[in-house]
Design a protein around this motif. Structure first.
Motif, PDB file in Angstrom:
ATOM      1  N   UNK A 137      -1.696  11.847  -0.589  1.00 15.14           N
ATOM      2  CA  UNK A 137      -2.394  11.982   0.681  1.00 15.14           C
ATOM      3  C   UNK A 137      -2.425  10.735   1.540  1.00 15.14           C
ATOM      4  N   UNK A 138      -1.431   9.851   1.369  1.00 14.48           N
ATOM      5  CA  UNK A 138      -1.410   8.605   2.129  1.00 14.48           C
ATOM      6  C   UNK A 138      -0.029   8.332   2.704  1.00 14.48           C
ATOM      7  N   UNK A 139      -0.011   7.709   3.884  1.00 15.49           N
ATOM      8  CA  UNK A 139       1.192   7.107   4.434  1.00 15.49           C
ATOM      9  C   UNK A 139       0.983   5.594   4.382  1.00 15.49           C
ATOM     10  N   UNK A 140       1.874   4.883   3.731  1.00 14.35           N
ATOM     11  CA  UNK A 140       1.712   3.440   3.536  1.00 14.35           C
ATOM     12  C   UNK A 140       1.882   2.673   4.834  1.00 14.35           C
ATOM     13  N   UNK A 141       2.900   3.034   5.626  1.00 13.24           N
ATOM     14  CA  UNK A 141       3.173   2.474   6.963  1.00 13.24           C
ATOM     15  C   UNK A 141       3.915   1.138   6.953  1.00 13.24           C
ATOM     16  N   UNK A 142       4.104   0.506   5.788  1.00  8.79           N
ATOM     17  CA  UNK A 142       4.786  -0.791   5.770  1.00  8.79           C
ATOM     18  C   UNK A 142       5.748  -0.900   4.586  1.00  8.79           C
ATOM     19  N   UNK A 143       6.575   0.119   4.392  1.00 10.42           N
ATOM     20  CA  UNK A 143       7.461   0.116   3.234  1.00 10.42           C
ATOM     21  C   UNK A 143       8.899  -0.288   3.549  1.00 10.42           C
ATOM     22  N   UNK A 144       9.321  -0.168   4.784  1.00  4.53           N
ATOM     23  CA  UNK A 144      10.726  -0.376   5.102  1.00  4.53           C
ATOM     24  C   UNK A 144      11.174  -1.817   4.906  1.00  4.53           C
ATOM     25  N   UNK A 145      10.269  -2.785   5.034  1.00  2.00           N
ATOM     26  CA  UNK A 145      10.654  -4.184   4.854  1.00  2.00           C
ATOM     27  C   UNK A 145      10.993  -4.495   3.405  1.00  2.00           C
ATOM     28  N   UNK A 146      10.474  -3.706   2.477  1.00  2.00           N
ATOM     29  CA  UNK A 146      10.710  -3.942   1.060  1.00  2.00           C
ATOM     30  C   UNK A 146       9.752  -4.928   0.428  1.00  2.00           C
ATOM     31  N   UNK A 147       8.922  -5.614   1.218  1.00  2.08           N
ATOM     32  CA  UNK A 147       8.013  -6.633   0.687  1.00  2.08           C
ATOM     33  C   UNK A 147       6.922  -6.041  -0.197  1.00  2.08           C
ATOM     34  N   UNK A 148       6.614  -4.773  -0.003  1.00  3.96           N
ATOM     35  CA  UNK A 148       5.538  -4.141  -0.750  1.00  3.96           C
ATOM     36  C   UNK A 148       6.046  -3.258  -1.886  1.00  3.96           C
ATOM     37  N   UNK A 149       7.296  -3.489  -2.277  1.00  6.31           N
ATOM     38  CA  UNK A 149       7.904  -2.789  -3.404  1.00  6.31           C
ATOM     39  C   UNK A 149       8.183  -3.816  -4.481  1.00  6.31           C
ATOM     40  N   UNK A 150       7.514  -3.704  -5.631  1.00 10.82           N
ATOM     41  CA  UNK A 150       7.650  -4.727  -6.672  1.00 10.82           C
ATOM     42  C   UNK A 150       8.104  -4.098  -7.977  1.00 10.82           C
ATOM     43  N   UNK A 151       8.856  -4.873  -8.746  1.00 12.82           N
ATOM     44  CA  UNK A 151       9.266  -4.429 -10.075  1.00 12.82           C
ATOM     45  C   UNK A 151       8.116  -4.611 -11.049  1.00 12.82           C
ATOM     46  N   UNK A 152       7.933  -3.619 -11.912  1.00 15.59           N
ATOM     47  CA  UNK A 152       6.941  -3.672 -12.980  1.00 15.59           C
ATOM     48  C   UNK A 152       7.614  -3.123 -14.227  1.00 15.59           C
TER      49      UNK A 152
END
Length: 237
Positions: A137-152
């Motif tokens: 139920x959410x749109x993140x709005x800042x994913x295209x830059x890739x900065x908020x995608x982290x490996x775990x």
């Protein structure tokens, strides 16, 4: 629930407003600054030396504290069912004072990469994580830059929901593009944009729409129920 935080040799006490005082107490030591408001911690329970790692996200100004509280609400509610799988584990938000000024700090799982994975597998996991967030139920709005995608480990987790907004995403699937269900404008704009960068057609032109192709994801289509099955593929078990 409370937190004793040692920072630059100074000890600060923070309290959680969501739990009775004294129910759980953590000790934490700030190790280093990672970004302007983000620090790496060593953390442990009362009576034990801090040994586990966690992320401290801190806010000082009134508007920053309000935004951090809202992000904490998102983690504790909409993202609760996908914590630890597609987003970091949320350990709580605490309030206190530093040098007489109010401060809020949020504790999150520290995500570290594991074995290397192929670019295609990384892209696939990015899309699964994004779809899971939309299904929540959410749109993140800042994913295209890739900065908020982290490996775990071998997985991808999405971080920083300070700009997220409530969002109803029918089917939570990005594959609403020519050749897979008609014009891409019919799909979710964030997922369609991510599909162009990380999806099955990333790096290539979208195929032309097939003549007579029926869009199974359109709400008015009798085959829409098939699209709903996609949700089950991305939602945690």
């Amino acid at each position: 629930m409370s937190l004793t935080l040692v920072w630059d040799g100074q000890t600060h006490l923070f309290e959680s407003r969501a739990h009775p005082r004294g129910s759980v107490h953590h000790n934490a030591l700030v190790v280093k600054r990672l970004q302007k408001h983000i620090h790496l911690l060593l953390i442990g329970i009362l009576g034990a030396e801090p040994s586990g790692s966690a992320i401290l996200k801190i806010a000082r100004e009134a508007d920053e504290i309000s935004a951090l509280e809202q992000e904490a609400v998102i983690y504790a509610n909409q993202l609760k069912s996908i914590q630890g799988k597609y987003v970091p584990e949320f350990y709580g938000i605490y309030h206190g004072e530093v040098m007489g000024s109010p401060v809020a700090c949020m504790l999150l799982e520290y995500c570290t990469p594991g074995a290397r994975i192929s670019p295609d597998e990384r892209n696939r996991k990015i899309m699964l994580a994004a779809c899971a967030v939309h299904a929540a139920g959410l749109m993140h709005c800042e994913l295209l830059s890739g900065h908020n995608l982290v490996m775990s480990g071998k997985d991808i987790k999405i971080v920083d929901f300070s700009g997220a907004v409530p969002h109803r995403c029918y089917g939570a699937t990005p594959t609403l593009h020519p050749g897979r269900g008609g014009d891409s404008s019919q799909g979710c704009r964030e997922l369609v944009a991510l599909e162009r960068v990380y999806g099955v057609f990333s790096g290539a032109a979208f195929p032309a729409a097939s003549p007579g192709f029926v869009n199974p994801f359109a709400e008015e289509n009798v085959l829409y129920v098939l699209a709903r099955r996609v949700v089950g593929m991305v939602m945690p078990q």
